[in-house]
Design a protein around this motif. Structure first.
Motif, PDB file in Angstrom:
ATOM      1  N   SER A  49       0.824  -1.199   0.000  1.00  0.00           N
ATOM      2  CA  SER A  49       0.000   0.000   0.000  1.00  0.00           C
ATOM      3  C   SER A  49       0.862   1.254   0.000  1.00  0.00           C
ATOM      4  CB  SER A  49      -0.878   0.000   1.264  1.00  0.00           C
ATOM      5  OG  SER A  49      -1.474   1.261   1.476  1.00  0.00           O
ATOM      6  N   PRO A  50       0.400   2.334  -0.654  1.00  0.00           N
ATOM      7  CA  PRO A  50       1.128   3.601  -0.600  1.00  0.00           C
ATOM      8  C   PRO A  50       0.860   4.392   0.689  1.00  0.00           C
ATOM      9  CG  PRO A  50      -0.728   3.787  -2.090  1.00  0.00           C
ATOM     10  CD  PRO A  50      -0.675   2.348  -1.636  1.00  0.00           C
ATOM     11  N   THR A  51      -0.059   3.912   1.522  1.00  0.00           N
ATOM     12  CA  THR A  51      -0.412   4.660   2.732  1.00  0.00           C
ATOM     13  C   THR A  51      -0.282   3.862   4.015  1.00  0.00           C
ATOM     14  OG1 THR A  51      -2.743   4.055   2.477  1.00  0.00           O
ATOM     15  CG2 THR A  51      -2.021   6.150   1.482  1.00  0.00           C
ATOM     16  N   PHE A  52       0.184   2.619   3.930  1.00  0.00           N
ATOM     17  CA  PHE A  52       0.209   1.763   5.110  1.00  0.00           C
ATOM     18  C   PHE A  52       1.261   0.678   4.897  1.00  0.00           C
ATOM     19  CE2 PHE A  52      -1.448  -2.043   7.364  1.00  0.00           C
ATOM     20  CZ  PHE A  52      -1.500  -1.519   8.654  1.00  0.00           C
ATOM     21  N   TYR A  53       1.926   0.289   5.973  1.00  0.00           N
ATOM     22  CA  TYR A  53       2.835  -0.857   5.865  1.00  0.00           C
ATOM     23  C   TYR A  53       2.483  -1.878   6.927  1.00  0.00           C
ATOM     24  CZ  TYR A  53       5.733  -0.009  10.032  1.00  0.00           C
ATOM     25  OH  TYR A  53       6.178   0.113  11.311  1.00  0.00           O
ATOM     26  N   GLU A  54       2.781  -3.118   6.604  1.00  0.00           N
ATOM     27  CA  GLU A  54       2.524  -4.211   7.526  1.00  0.00           C
ATOM     28  C   GLU A  54       3.542  -5.305   7.246  1.00  0.00           C
ATOM     29  OE1 GLU A  54      -1.370  -6.706   8.943  1.00  0.00           O
ATOM     30  OE2 GLU A  54      -1.241  -6.176   6.836  1.00  0.00           O
ATOM     31  N   PHE A  55       4.235  -5.737   8.294  1.00  0.00           N
ATOM     32  CA  PHE A  55       5.146  -6.861   8.147  1.00  0.00           C
ATOM     33  C   PHE A  55       4.317  -8.133   8.011  1.00  0.00           C
ATOM     34  CE2 PHE A  55       7.993  -4.061  10.785  1.00  0.00           C
ATOM     35  CZ  PHE A  55       8.966  -3.876   9.826  1.00  0.00           C
ATOM     36  N   ASP A  56       4.718  -9.030   7.133  1.00  0.00           N
ATOM     37  CA  ASP A  56       4.094 -10.338   7.036  1.00  0.00           C
ATOM     38  C   ASP A  56       4.363 -11.085   8.339  1.00  0.00           C
ATOM     39  OD1 ASP A  56       3.041 -12.649   5.161  1.00  0.00           O
ATOM     40  OD2 ASP A  56       4.775 -13.429   6.264  1.00  0.00           O
ATOM     41  N   SER A  57       3.328 -11.624   8.967  1.00  0.00           N
ATOM     42  CA  SER A  57       3.493 -12.243  10.291  1.00  0.00           C
ATOM     43  C   SER A  57       4.460 -13.424  10.251  1.00  0.00           C
ATOM     44  CB  SER A  57       2.144 -12.657  10.868  1.00  0.00           C
ATOM     45  OG  SER A  57       1.504 -13.578  10.015  1.00  0.00           O
ATOM     46  N   GLY A  58       4.436 -14.216   9.190  1.00  0.00           N
ATOM     47  CA  GLY A  58       5.366 -15.342   9.076  1.00  0.00           C
ATOM     48  C   GLY A  58       6.801 -14.880   8.925  1.00  0.00           C
ATOM     49  N   ILE A  77      13.761   0.117  13.254  1.00  0.00           N
ATOM     50  CA  ILE A  77      12.610  -0.341  12.489  1.00  0.00           C
ATOM     51  C   ILE A  77      12.270   0.815  11.563  1.00  0.00           C
ATOM     52  CG2 ILE A  77      10.189  -1.048  12.572  1.00  0.00           C
ATOM     53  CD1 ILE A  77      10.828  -2.168  15.419  1.00  0.00           C
ATOM     54  N   TYR A  78      12.304   0.552  10.272  1.00  0.00           N
ATOM     55  CA  TYR A  78      12.120   1.657   9.332  1.00  0.00           C
ATOM     56  C   TYR A  78      10.954   1.415   8.392  1.00  0.00           C
ATOM     57  CZ  TYR A  78      14.242  -0.994   5.494  1.00  0.00           C
ATOM     58  OH  TYR A  78      14.502  -1.933   4.519  1.00  0.00           O
ATOM     59  N   HIS A  79      10.406   2.506   7.912  1.00  0.00           N
ATOM     60  CA  HIS A  79       9.454   2.447   6.806  1.00  0.00           C
ATOM     61  C   HIS A  79       9.432   3.795   6.110  1.00  0.00           C
ATOM     62  CE1 HIS A  79       6.523   4.207   9.648  1.00  0.00           C
ATOM     63  NE2 HIS A  79       5.776   4.514   8.588  1.00  0.00           N
ATOM     64  N   SER A  80       8.790   3.814   4.962  1.00  0.00           N
ATOM     65  CA  SER A  80       8.743   5.053   4.190  1.00  0.00           C
ATOM     66  C   SER A  80       7.327   5.609   4.164  1.00  0.00           C
ATOM     67  CB  SER A  80       9.242   4.823   2.764  1.00  0.00           C
ATOM     68  OG  SER A  80       8.430   3.886   2.090  1.00  0.00           O
ATOM     69  N   THR A  91      -1.412   5.520  13.098  1.00  0.00           N
ATOM     70  CA  THR A  91      -1.294   4.065  12.922  1.00  0.00           C
ATOM     71  C   THR A  91       0.118   3.604  13.266  1.00  0.00           C
ATOM     72  OG1 THR A  91      -2.962   4.141  11.185  1.00  0.00           O
ATOM     73  CG2 THR A  91      -1.584   2.175  11.283  1.00  0.00           C
ATOM     74  N   ASP A  92       1.134   4.337  12.796  1.00  0.00           N
ATOM     75  CA  ASP A  92       2.523   3.988  13.122  1.00  0.00           C
ATOM     76  C   ASP A  92       2.721   3.944  14.631  1.00  0.00           C
ATOM     77  OD1 ASP A  92       3.066   4.083  10.373  1.00  0.00           O
ATOM     78  OD2 ASP A  92       3.898   6.110  10.478  1.00  0.00           O
ATOM     79  N   ILE A  93       2.188   4.926  15.311  1.00  0.00           N
ATOM     80  CA  ILE A  93       2.338   5.021  16.768  1.00  0.00           C
ATOM     81  C   ILE A  93       1.641   3.845  17.454  1.00  0.00           C
ATOM     82  CG2 ILE A  93       1.778   6.406  18.815  1.00  0.00           C
ATOM     83  CD1 ILE A  93       2.033   8.894  16.868  1.00  0.00           C
ATOM     84  N   SER A  94       0.454   3.509  16.986  1.00  0.00           N
ATOM     85  CA  SER A  94      -0.300   2.427  17.628  1.00  0.00           C
ATOM     86  C   SER A  94       0.375   1.068  17.441  1.00  0.00           C
ATOM     87  CB  SER A  94      -1.738   2.389  17.118  1.00  0.00           C
ATOM     88  OG  SER A  94      -1.788   1.962  15.774  1.00  0.00           O
ATOM     89  N   TYR A  95       1.127   0.887  16.344  1.00  0.00           N
ATOM     90  CA  TYR A  95       1.799  -0.389  16.089  1.00  0.00           C
ATOM     91  C   TYR A  95       3.229  -0.445  16.634  1.00  0.00           C
ATOM     92  CZ  TYR A  95      -1.997  -2.026  13.131  1.00  0.00           C
ATOM     93  OH  TYR A  95      -3.211  -2.435  12.662  1.00  0.00           O
ATOM     94  N   ILE A 124       9.431   5.851  20.108  1.00  0.00           N
ATOM     95  CA  ILE A 124       7.995   5.780  20.355  1.00  0.00           C
ATOM     96  C   ILE A 124       7.787   4.831  21.524  1.00  0.00           C
ATOM     97  CG2 ILE A 124       5.719   5.288  19.409  1.00  0.00           C
ATOM     98  CD1 ILE A 124       6.938   5.687  16.589  1.00  0.00           C
ATOM     99  N   VAL A 125       7.417   5.389  22.672  1.00  0.00           N
ATOM    100  CA  VAL A 125       7.241   4.605  23.883  1.00  0.00           C
ATOM    101  C   VAL A 125       5.881   4.948  24.478  1.00  0.00           C
ATOM    102  CG1 VAL A 125       8.166   4.070  26.179  1.00  0.00           C
ATOM    103  CG2 VAL A 125       9.738   4.619  24.302  1.00  0.00           C
ATOM    104  N   GLU A 126       5.036   3.928  24.604  1.00  0.00           N
ATOM    105  CA  GLU A 126       3.696   4.087  25.170  1.00  0.00           C
ATOM    106  C   GLU A 126       2.948   5.245  24.524  1.00  0.00           C
ATOM    107  OE1 GLU A 126       3.916   4.144  29.435  1.00  0.00           O
ATOM    108  OE2 GLU A 126       4.992   2.242  29.504  1.00  0.00           O
ATOM    109  N   GLY A 127       3.024   5.329  23.210  1.00  0.00           N
ATOM    110  CA  GLY A 127       2.292   6.348  22.467  1.00  0.00           C
ATOM    111  C   GLY A 127       2.944   7.710  22.411  1.00  0.00           C
ATOM    112  N   GLU A 128       4.042   7.897  23.128  1.00  0.00           N
ATOM    113  CA  GLU A 128       4.759   9.176  23.130  1.00  0.00           C
ATOM    114  C   GLU A 128       5.833   9.159  22.049  1.00  0.00           C
ATOM    115  OE1 GLU A 128       4.694  12.193  24.938  1.00  0.00           O
ATOM    116  OE2 GLU A 128       2.712  11.433  25.493  1.00  0.00           O
ATOM    117  N   VAL A 129       5.815  10.160  21.181  1.00  0.00           N
ATOM    118  CA  VAL A 129       6.766  10.265  20.082  1.00  0.00           C
ATOM    119  C   VAL A 129       7.791  11.340  20.404  1.00  0.00           C
ATOM    120  CG1 VAL A 129       7.052  10.810  17.637  1.00  0.00           C
ATOM    121  CG2 VAL A 129       5.008   9.585  18.415  1.00  0.00           C
TER     122      VAL A 129
END
Length: 140
Positions: A49-58, A77-80, A91-95, A124-129
């Motif tokens: 997705s151009p708006t979301f990333y997700e690591f494959d669980s496996g 841990i990086y993403h673009s 979403t990034d913060i919640s994950y 990012i610790v307990e929702g604090e950025v």
């Protein structure tokens, strides 16, 4: 502060550019307890997705087992972000579930294959950025 080699920055940015317009994601592992990113591990964005990333669980399970076997931990841990600035979304913060990791964001929003990009690091610790300084070095 994140201290990272130029070679690792180049690999992260190249991955972000290669996967654009989808978000890229991955990990840079390092020896446990050192806070030193060493091993670049590009991952597949399972969301494609151009708006979301997700690591494959496996893939993620396999990675954590491999890091455990090598006495490593996820240092970065990086993403673009492909259309917005390099700042964690809600979403990034919640994950974000690795309080010891540096969360690196690369924005490819205003770039082409060789254009400018943003490279920023956050804790990012307990929702604090908290944004942190990035020191790019040739070697450790």
């Amino acid at each position: 502060m994140l201290t990272i080699t130029q070679a690792l920055v180049d690999q992260i940015v190249a991955h972000a550019r290669k996967d654009h317009p989808d978000e890229a994601c991955g990990v840079v592992a390092g020896p446990a307890g050192t806070d030193r990113p060493e091993r670049f591990i590009p991952m597949l964005n399972a969301a494609m997705s151009p708006t979301f990333y997700e690591f494959d669980s496996g893939d993620l399970l396999k990675l954590y087992r491999e890091m455990d076997d090598r006495d490593e931990e996820p240092v970065v841990i990086y993403h673009s972000h492909t259309a917005t600035e390099a700042y964690p979304s809600r979403t990034d913060i919640s994950y974000a579930n690795e309080p010891g990791a540096h969360y690196v964001l690369v924005s490819t929003a205003d770039t082409d294959d060789a254009g400018p990009f943003q490279f920023r690091s956050f804790r990012i610790v307990e929702g604090e950025v908290t944004e942190e300084q990035v020191e790019i070095v040739e070697a450790y």
